[in-house]
Design a protein around this motif. Sequence first.
Motif, PDB file in Angstrom:
ATOM      1  N   GLU A  55      -0.372   8.765  12.665  1.00  0.00           N
ATOM      2  CA  GLU A  55      -1.376   7.792  13.108  1.00  0.00           C
ATOM      3  C   GLU A  55      -1.601   6.736  12.030  1.00  0.00           C
ATOM      4  N   THR A  56      -1.701   7.174  10.773  1.00  0.00           N
ATOM      5  CA  THR A  56      -1.872   6.223   9.676  1.00  0.00           C
ATOM      6  C   THR A  56      -0.643   5.327   9.550  1.00  0.00           C
ATOM      7  N   THR A  60       1.402   4.462  11.885  1.00  0.00           N
ATOM      8  CA  THR A  60       1.404   3.523  13.004  1.00  0.00           C
ATOM      9  C   THR A  60       0.455   2.352  12.753  1.00  0.00           C
ATOM     10  N   LEU A  61      -0.711   2.642  12.203  1.00  0.00           N
ATOM     11  CA  LEU A  61      -1.670   1.572  11.910  1.00  0.00           C
ATOM     12  C   LEU A  61      -1.084   0.554  10.939  1.00  0.00           C
ATOM     13  N   GLN A  90       2.278   0.138  10.270  1.00  0.00           N
ATOM     14  CA  GLN A  90       3.494  -0.450  10.836  1.00  0.00           C
ATOM     15  C   GLN A  90       3.171  -1.537  11.867  1.00  0.00           C
ATOM     16  N   THR A  91       2.062  -1.390  12.576  1.00  0.00           N
ATOM     17  CA  THR A  91       1.671  -2.375  13.586  1.00  0.00           C
ATOM     18  C   THR A  91       0.764  -3.469  13.028  1.00  0.00           C
ATOM     19  N   GLY A  92       0.445  -3.394  11.741  1.00  0.00           N
ATOM     20  CA  GLY A  92      -0.392  -4.414  11.129  1.00  0.00           C
ATOM     21  C   GLY A  92      -1.872  -4.271  11.400  1.00  0.00           C
ATOM     22  N   ARG A  93      -2.278  -3.136  11.950  1.00  0.00           N
ATOM     23  CA  ARG A  93      -3.700  -2.920  12.214  1.00  0.00           C
ATOM     24  C   ARG A  93      -4.444  -2.398  10.984  1.00  0.00           C
ATOM     25  N   MET A  94      -3.700  -2.066   9.944  1.00  0.00           N
ATOM     26  CA  MET A  94      -4.277  -1.552   8.703  1.00  0.00           C
ATOM     27  C   MET A  94      -3.530  -2.195   7.544  1.00  0.00           C
ATOM     28  N   GLU A  95      -4.237  -2.536   6.492  1.00  0.00           N
ATOM     29  CA  GLU A  95      -3.612  -3.091   5.302  1.00  0.00           C
ATOM     30  C   GLU A  95      -2.581  -2.114   4.745  1.00  0.00           C
ATOM     31  N   ARG A  96      -1.541  -2.654   4.149  1.00  0.00           N
ATOM     32  CA  ARG A  96      -0.532  -1.820   3.501  1.00  0.00           C
ATOM     33  C   ARG A  96      -1.159  -1.112   2.305  1.00  0.00           C
TER      34      ARG A  96
END
Length: 279
Positions: free
Chosen positions: A213-214, A216-217, A219-225
Motif C-alpha cells: 500500500e505504501t 503504491t502511494l 509509485q502513483t505520486g499520492r505520497m512524497e518519495r
Amino acid sequence: MNNETTGWTPLSHADEDLERAKDVPDTPQTRAATYKLAWADEDFMTRRELRAVRLQLELLKPEMTLAERGIRSTVILFGGARLPEPGGEAWAAKNETQKKNLLKNSVYYDEARKFARLCSQQSALSYYREFVVVTGGGPGVMEAGNRGADDVGAPSIGLNIVLPHEQAPNPYVTPELCFNFHYFAIRKMHFVMRAKAVAVFPGGFGTMDEFFETLTLIQTGRMERVPIILFGSEFWKHAIDLDYLAEQGTISPGDQNIIDFVDTAEDAWGIIARFYDLR
C-alpha cells in the motif's frame, strides 16, 4: 477544563454535562436508553449507521494526541509478528521447516531493535519531534522496534488493531502513545501520514499489505518519495520479484528503484541519513 487548550466559552463543556447527566434521579425515564447523551451511549455509537462518525473519531483521536505531543515525523517499522527474539521460542511454527526459518530470521528482531535505536538517537536531537519510531504495537518485529526506542529512553508509537484472537500491546510502547483501532484503513493512514522513512522486515500477509500500500502511494505520486528499505535481501529475493513485474510490463522500468535492500541497521540508517542530508 483547561481554557488555554480549549478556548473560553460561556457554554457548558461536554465533560461537565456528562457528569451532570449521571447525577439525576433514578426513574424509568432516566434509565431509558433514549435518555443517554448520544455520544456517551455505546449501543448507539456502535450502530452501523454511525460508521462514518467512528471513522472520523479514529482519525481524530491519534491525530490530536500526536499533534499535542509535537510529533512531526515518524519512521515506520513493518514486519512479522511471528519473528522471535534470538534465543527465543518459535511459537508460531507449525512444523520443523517453519521453526528452522523463523529462528534463522530472528536475526531481524535484533536488526529492528538496533535500527530503532539509531532512529531514536536522531529523534532526540529534535526533542523527539522528528523520526519517532512507530510500529503496529504487537509482538515480533513490532516489539523489537518499540524496544529499541526504549533502550535509549526514547518514546515510540504503537498502532494496535482489534483482532479476533487476543492481542495485547507489547510492553515497550510508550503508554500515552499506544493507540487501538477498529478500522484497518484508518490505522494505515496514521502509519503513513507522518512517515519520513519506511523499514520493512520479513513478514506475512499483514506486512505485505502495509508494504505494497505504501509502495503504491509513492509509485502513483499520492505520497512524497521517502526511503523504503527492505531488511533481508535473501528473504525478499524469494518473496517478491519486481524485476519480473517490470519485464511483464505491469510496472514501469525503474519502479524497482523506489526500494533499497539492506541486511543491517547501520546500512538502513545510512540510506536515510543520505536522503535527508543528516550529519
